[in-house]
Design a protein around this motif. Structure first.
Motif, PDB file in Angstrom:
ATOM      1  N   GLY A 188       0.833  -1.200   0.219  1.00 39.41           N
ATOM      2  CA  GLY A 188       0.064   0.037  -0.019  1.00 39.41           C
ATOM      3  C   GLY A 188       0.815   1.192  -0.135  1.00 39.41           C
ATOM      4  O   GLY A 188       0.321   2.319  -0.437  1.00 39.41           O
ATOM      5  N   LYS A 189       2.195   1.195   0.171  1.00 36.57           N
ATOM      6  CA  LYS A 189       3.025   2.322   0.580  1.00 36.57           C
ATOM      7  C   LYS A 189       3.088   2.712  -1.090  1.00 36.57           C
ATOM      8  O   LYS A 189       3.224   2.040  -2.183  1.00 36.57           O
ATOM      9  CB  LYS A 189       4.446   1.984   0.834  1.00 36.57           C
ATOM     10  N   ILE A 190       3.286   4.028  -1.443  1.00 37.90           N
ATOM     11  CA  ILE A 190       3.704   4.787  -2.616  1.00 37.90           C
ATOM     12  C   ILE A 190       5.208   4.212  -3.044  1.00 37.90           C
ATOM     13  O   ILE A 190       6.145   4.518  -2.513  1.00 37.90           O
ATOM     14  CB  ILE A 190       3.479   6.256  -2.606  1.00 37.90           C
ATOM     15  N   GLU A 191       5.155   3.763  -4.636  1.00 36.61           N
ATOM     16  CA  GLU A 191       6.470   3.352  -4.847  1.00 36.61           C
ATOM     17  C   GLU A 191       7.309   4.694  -5.061  1.00 36.61           C
ATOM     18  O   GLU A 191       6.710   5.697  -5.426  1.00 36.61           O
ATOM     19  CB  GLU A 191       6.082   2.938  -6.506  1.00 36.61           C
ATOM     20  N   LYS A 192       8.584   4.491  -4.842  1.00 37.72           N
ATOM     21  CA  LYS A 192       9.565   5.735  -5.454  1.00 37.72           C
ATOM     22  C   LYS A 192      10.517   5.118  -6.352  1.00 37.72           C
ATOM     23  O   LYS A 192      11.005   4.025  -6.190  1.00 37.72           O
ATOM     24  CB  LYS A 192      10.485   5.831  -4.048  1.00 37.72           C
TER      25      LYS A 192
END
Length: 104
Positions: A65-69
């Motif tokens: 669920g974390k935003i890809e970097k």
């Protein structure tokens, strides 16, 4: 109406308030095509809209669920992976602009 006051000791007011009781509008200076996302203030607003207001912001997310970097070699640091061409707000702005310019 009233403006959101900046918290004591802070340089800026919050761009979004989770505890807002009435309608809320805010203006974010940024890209002329009105996409919401990326990094900086535009990115902060994009993340708030996506996570708090459940808006369709075009960040790519990992399975947790974390935003890809991704690493940007030109700037030498990581940024949130964002597809500005798929931004719903950008598309809405384009449709409105096309309609207005075709009527004149």
């Amino acid at each position: 109406f009233s403006f959101v006051p900046k918290p004591e000791g802070e340089e800026f007011a919050e761009p979004y308030r989770e505890d807002q009781k009435d309608h809320l509008a805010f203006l974010v200076s940024g890209h002329e095509e009105l996409f919401v996302g990326g990094d900086s203030l535009n990115g902060r607003v994009g993340k708030l809209l996506m996570l708090q207001a459940k808006q369709p912001i075009s960040y790519e997310r990992k399975s947790d669920g974390k935003i890809e970097k991704i690493f940007d070699r030109e700037r030498g640091k990581k940024f949130h992976k964002f597809d500005w061409k798929q931004c719903a707000y950008r598309e809405m702005h384009k449709k409105l602009w096309d309609k207005i310019t075709s009527e004149s």
